[in-house]
Design an enzyme around this catalytic site. Structure first.
Site, PDB file in Angstrom:
ATOM      1  N   ASN A 198       0.825  -1.208   0.000  1.00 30.10           N
ATOM      2  CA  ASN A 198       0.000   0.000   0.000  1.00 30.10           C
ATOM      3  C   ASN A 198       0.859   1.257   0.000  1.00 30.10           C
ATOM      4  O   ASN A 198       1.917   1.311   0.621  1.00 30.10           O
ATOM      5  CB  ASN A 198      -1.038  -0.001   1.139  1.00 30.10           C
TER       6      ASN A 198
ATOM      7  N   GLU B 280       0.376   5.212   0.614  1.00 27.66           N
ATOM      8  CA  GLU B 280      -0.559   6.220   1.128  1.00 27.66           C
ATOM      9  C   GLU B 280      -0.161   7.630   0.702  1.00 27.66           C
ATOM     10  O   GLU B 280       0.926   7.853   0.151  1.00 27.66           O
ATOM     11  CB  GLU B 280      -0.652   6.099   2.649  1.00 27.66           C
TER      12      GLU B 280
ATOM     13  N   CYS C   1      -4.187   0.758  -2.426  1.00 29.23           N
ATOM     14  CA  CYS C   1      -3.997  -0.508  -1.703  1.00 29.23           C
ATOM     15  C   CYS C   1      -2.893  -1.343  -2.359  1.00 29.23           C
ATOM     16  O   CYS C   1      -2.587  -1.179  -3.553  1.00 29.23           O
ATOM     17  CB  CYS C   1      -5.275  -1.332  -1.742  1.00 29.23           C
TER      18      CYS C   1
ATOM     19  N   GLU D 243      -2.954  -4.494  -3.230  1.00 24.86           N
ATOM     20  CA  GLU D 243      -3.432  -5.361  -4.313  1.00 24.86           C
ATOM     21  C   GLU D 243      -3.463  -4.616  -5.638  1.00 24.86           C
ATOM     22  O   GLU D 243      -3.005  -5.097  -6.673  1.00 24.86           O
ATOM     23  CB  GLU D 243      -4.849  -5.882  -4.005  1.00 24.86           C
TER      24      GLU D 243
ATOM     25  N   CYS E  25     -10.162  -5.182   0.385  1.00 21.74           N
ATOM     26  CA  CYS E  25     -11.268  -4.215   0.500  1.00 21.74           C
ATOM     27  C   CYS E  25     -12.182  -4.334  -0.726  1.00 21.74           C
ATOM     28  O   CYS E  25     -11.849  -4.989  -1.722  1.00 21.74           O
ATOM     29  CB  CYS E  25     -10.724  -2.794   0.627  1.00 21.74           C
TER      30      CYS E  25
ATOM     31  N   CYS F  64     -10.702  -3.314  -4.142  1.00 25.40           N
ATOM     32  CA  CYS F  64      -9.749  -4.300  -4.661  1.00 25.40           C
ATOM     33  C   CYS F  64     -10.482  -5.536  -5.177  1.00 25.40           C
ATOM     34  O   CYS F  64     -10.107  -6.103  -6.202  1.00 25.40           O
ATOM     35  CB  CYS F  64      -8.724  -4.682  -3.592  1.00 25.40           C
TER      36      CYS F  64
HETATM   37  N1  THU Z   1      -5.273  -1.629   2.456  1.00 20.98           N
HETATM   38  C1  THU Z   1      -4.706  -2.407   1.486  1.00 20.98           C
HETATM   39  O1  THU Z   1      -3.584  -2.163   1.037  1.00 20.98           O
HETATM   40  N2  THU Z   1      -5.423  -3.450   1.022  1.00 20.98           N
HETATM   41  C2  THU Z   1      -6.679  -3.779   1.459  1.00 20.98           C
HETATM   42  O2  THU Z   1      -7.341  -4.611   0.849  1.00 20.98           O
HETATM   43  C3  THU Z   1      -7.198  -3.159   2.688  1.00 20.98           C
HETATM   44  C4  THU Z   1      -6.590  -1.846   3.012  1.00 20.98           C
HETATM   45  C5  THU Z   1      -4.511  -0.472   2.912  1.00 20.98           C
HETATM   46  C6  THU Z   1      -5.091   0.859   2.493  1.00 20.98           C
HETATM   47  C7  THU Z   1      -4.536   1.782   3.551  1.00 20.98           C
HETATM   48  O3  THU Z   1      -3.236   2.187   3.146  1.00 20.98           O
HETATM   49  C8  THU Z   1      -4.410   0.909   4.779  1.00 20.98           C
HETATM   50  O4  THU Z   1      -4.474  -0.434   4.330  1.00 20.98           O
HETATM   51  C9  THU Z   1      -5.489   1.137   5.814  1.00 20.98           C
HETATM   52  O5  THU Z   1      -6.745   1.043   5.251  1.00 20.98           O
END
Ligand code: THU
Length: 160
Positions: free
Chosen positions: A61, A63, A72, A74, A112, A115
């Site tokens: 991920n 940010e 994310c 994925e 999520c 994704c």
């Molecule tokens: N996140 C992912 O990378 N993948 C997911 O499927 C769930 C959430 C990340 C997004 C964000 O940077 C952090 O987790 C908190 O939500």
């Protein structure tokens, strides 16, 4: 008329229950997680993807101070693969996530909604299911044989 949807999944409780290739995907996802850029949530996610040619690529991920501009793990991995290997089928996706300081009570982290929708797109594109695994760092792994098990009544291009 009431109807019912069954969801199939496997629950592994140790690396010894995984195959060699599954274990190497697990390892690559853990490594990718370590490089996540998640200063705002402190929630670190890594993802490893196996292609039909045997290559494994990973993502994590990313940010951003403007929160919606982040991405994310994925989708970071999948969009890079889509951009660079558009004709390679995706066989397996392995996700490992949790807070930076991991504890024994952290459960396996499922992808999520956004994704799931993106993974459905690639399943539809390649006309072949993608096996999906998600895990914590305590070697607890959940596997589904298609993202459709996590997103019944999915929307795809056939509706357009
Ligand atoms: N996140 C992912 O990378 N993948 C997911 O499927 C769930 C959430 C990340 C997004 C964000 O940077 C952090 O987790 C908190 O939500």
């Amino acid at each position: 008329m009431k109807k019912n949807i069954n969801i199939n999944y496997e629950h592994f409780k140790g690396r010894n229950e995984l195959s060699e290739v599954e274990n190497s995907l697990f390892e690559k996802a853990i490594q990718a997680r370590e490089n996540a850029y998640a200063p705002y949530s402190n929630f670190f996610v890594g993802c490893a993807v196996l292609l039909e040619n045997g290559e494994i690529f990973s993502g994590n991920n990313q940010e951003n101070a403007a929160f919606p501009s982040g991405l994310c793990a994925e989708r970071t991995a999948l969009f890079w693969i889509g951009a660079n290997f558009p004709d390679q089928k995706i066989k397996k996706i392995f996700i490992v996530g949790g807070p930076k300081e991991f504890s024994e009570t952290n459960p396996p982290i499922p992808p999520c909604g956004a994704c799931r929708q993106s993974i459905i797109e690639y399943e539809t594109k390649q006309n072949e299911n993608i096996e999906l695994y998600f895990s914590n760092l305590n070697d607890e792994v959940i596997k589904v044989t298609s993202i459709k098990d996590l997103l019944p009544f999915y929307f795809d291009g056939t509706f357009l």
